[in-house]
Design an enzyme around this catalytic site. Structure first.
Site, mmCIF file in Angstrom:
data_model
loop_
_atom_site.group_PDB
_atom_site.id
_atom_site.type_symbol
_atom_site.label_atom_id
_atom_site.label_comp_id
_atom_site.label_asym_id
_atom_site.label_seq_id
_atom_site.Cartn_x
_atom_site.Cartn_y
_atom_site.Cartn_z
ATOM 1 C CD GLU A 225 -2.850 0.917 2.531
ATOM 2 O OE1 GLU A 225 -2.735 -0.070 3.290
ATOM 3 O OE2 GLU A 225 -3.783 1.732 2.606
ATOM 4 C CD GLU B 136 -10.144 -2.704 6.507
ATOM 5 O OE1 GLU B 136 -10.100 -1.610 7.077
ATOM 6 O OE2 GLU B 136 -9.458 -3.694 6.856
ATOM 7 C CE1 TYR C 14 -3.211 -6.564 8.884
ATOM 8 C CE2 TYR C 14 -5.483 -5.769 8.857
ATOM 9 C CZ TYR C 14 -4.225 -5.868 8.264
ATOM 10 O OH TYR C 14 -3.994 -5.262 7.054
ATOM 11 C CD GLU D 278 -6.060 -4.898 4.362
ATOM 12 O OE1 GLU D 278 -5.923 -4.556 5.552
ATOM 13 O OE2 GLU D 278 -6.491 -4.138 3.479
HETATM 14 O O1 AHR Z 1 -2.906 -2.875 6.192
HETATM 15 C C1 AHR Z 1 -3.155 -1.661 6.830
HETATM 16 C C2 AHR Z 1 -4.613 -1.250 6.787
HETATM 17 O O2 AHR Z 1 -5.376 -2.172 7.493
HETATM 18 C C3 AHR Z 1 -5.265 -1.218 5.432
HETATM 19 O O3 AHR Z 1 -5.035 -0.043 4.744
HETATM 20 C C4 AHR Z 1 -6.714 -1.344 5.759
HETATM 21 O O4 AHR Z 1 -7.453 -1.952 4.743
HETATM 22 C C5 AHR Z 1 -6.729 -2.140 7.060
HETATM 23 O O5 AHR Z 1 -7.502 -1.536 8.017
#
Ligand code: AHR
Length: 483
Positions: free
Chosen positions: A24, A172, A239, A297
């Site tokens: 990104e 998102e 995550y 992600e």
């Molecule tokens: O990976 C970092 C951020 O995490 C991304 O930009 C977003 O999609 C997510 O919240």
């Protein structure tokens, strides 16, 4: 304990795209690391930093998601084409309010893909863009014949269209991508995908809709109900935070207490339940698994490294991250009949990275080595097994072209373990055997000591008529190939 591998039974293909990456416009994720510009003093090819590209080529990155993330929903692609000195400078409002000079744009992205040998996965801007802007970007990238956008591309130096494999419509959208309700998003998705041009009829662009955040099962249900017939894949974001808390108390990347080793393992294993439950909901609308779940992600997210810009999400990467990578890859393999792409966040310098850079210095992380060791599983057939594994051990197995590849992770912080495999009479010799392990639970590579944690030859395997026996030190990942 032993596992009987069912090598005679055919399993689903483990798509190589499971080994996908994400870059990104965020901190040093692209600028200074992947892209240094043609005039840089650092060795580069057409602006792409050679040492970093060469390291990534060695792990055969199959696909690279770009330009975000949250950045995607503020990105206007026309800002990133044409002569560099005329490109618009904007403020990257998501990531540190820094100036984005747009010197890395569409042409540079495809040049990077070309050097890596990777396929394209572009995320459109539906948060602050328009349907027309999206359609024209796709026309710019993929239209072979004469059209306003193909002429513009040619004016900017690229004659032929590029191959656009995957296209994300929304990132998102339930949060920073528009704060939409699933019903509303499903309609927005339907509208945008209607105008996604498919110029190359032989290679239609694969459409990815914004799927759920973590355990938002209602999002998946609603999206599949109202838009399921218009999409190829839906994304999932999850995550691993050691403490489970967002904000300033996520947990540190190094110097953490043992309790956070354990909580990290517990939380990362939650990926299995998330995929199982979202996939079960998808089964209601798509029993034949035509629609994929794309985990675009995933990875660890810690407190940022001290004295770095909090908007840059820079963090160290330790042997704990190697465990997380291996556990998740094993989970993705297990769900290979539904999961056909994942994109770890993010490839360089951001979150759970493969590579860290500091000026002209570069190091490979423990996560990089796991991706290296697992390469043989790409596009191989999953081999399922019967039997139980010791606590804190996870494994995966696959076969391709007469090679059986077994990877095992022992994420026990203290105890060595042993795991045996039977049912592998067809395989007579050990071809390769590698291990990644370390003594300290936060062992990591630094610019001063770049090889503190790295792959080594593995000598803990015994192959006999009885099967394969693997001795696994605490905190280790092992990959072994048999012929
Ligand atoms: O990976 C970092 C951020 O995490 C991304 O930009 C977003 O999609 C997510 O919240």
């Amino acid at each position: 304990m032993s596992i009987e591998l069912l090598t005679q039974k055919s399993g689903p293909k483990i798509s190589k795209y499971i080994y996908g990456q994400f870059s990104e416009h965020l901190g040093h994720g692209i600028y200074g690391s992947l892209y240094v510009g043609e005039d840089s003093d650092m060795p580069n090819v057409n602006g792409m930093r050679s040492d970093v590209v060469n390291a990534l080529k060695a792990i055969h990155v199959p696909v690279l998601r770009w330009p975000g993330g949250l950045f995607a929903d503020t990105y206007h692609w026309q800002d990133g084409i044409g002569p560099k000195d005329t490109r618009k400078k904007i403020v990257n409002t998501n990531w540190g309010d820094v100036t984005e000079d747009n010197s890395f744009g569409t042409h540079e992205y495809f040049e990077l893909l070309h050097q890596l040998g990777a396929d394209a996965y572009i995320n459109a801007n539906i948060g602050s863009g328009t349907v027309q802007e999206m359609a024209e970007w796709v026309e710019y990238m993929t239209m072979a014949g004469e059209s306003p956008m193909s002429k513009l591309r040619q004016k900017n130096g690229r004659q032929d269209p590029w191959s656009l494999k995957f296209f994300g419509i929304g990132n998102e959208s339930w949060g920073g991508g528009g704060n939409m309700r699933p019903e509303y998003y499903a309609d927005v998705y339907r509208q945008y995908q209607t105008f996604l041009p498919q110029y190359d009829k032989d290679h239609p662009i694969y459409k990815v809709a914004c799927g759920p955040n973590e355990d938002d099962y209602n999002w998946t249900d609603t999206l599949m109900k109202y838009a399921g017939e218009y999409l190829d894949g839906i994304s999932l974001h999850y995550y691993t935070l050691p403490t489970g808390q967002w904000g300033l108390h996520k947990g540190d990347a190094t110097g953490f207490p043992e309790a956070q080793w354990d909580s990290t393992m517990t939380r990362t294993k939650h990926m299995d339940e998330l995929i199982t439950r979202h996939s079960t909901i998808m089964d209601k609308y798509d029993p034949d698994h035509k629609v994929n779940l794309i985990v675009d992600e995933w990875g660890t997210w810690y407190n940022v490294t001290k004295n770095t810009n909090p908007g840059f999400l820079q963090q160290q990467n330790t042997i704990r991250d190697a465990m997380v990578a291996a556990i998740n890859l094993n989970i993705f393999h297990k769900h290979a009949d539904r999961v056909n792409m994942t994109n770890i966040a993010q490839m360089v310098n951001v979150l759970q990275a493969m590579i860290l850079t500091d000026g002209s210095k570069m190091i490979k992380t423990p996560t990089y080595y796991v991706f290296d060791m697992y390469q043989k599983h790409m596009d191989a057939e999953l081999v399922s097994g019967i039997g139980s594994v010791p606590e804190n051990v996870s494994y995966t197995a696959s076969q391709k072209d007469g090679t059986l590849t077994i990877s095992v992770v022992n994420y026990d912080v203290h105890a060595a373990n042993q795991l045996d495999f039977i049912g592998i009479q067809a395989y007579q010799t050990i071809q390769t055997a590698t291990i990644l392990t370390a003594k300290a639970m936060d062992a990591h590579n630094t610019f001063e000591d770049p090889d503190a944690v790295q792959e080594a030859a593995y000598t803990g395997a015994t192959l006999s008529q009885a099967g394969l026996q693997l001795k696994l030190p605490a905190k280790s990942v092992v990959t072994i190939t048999l012929k």
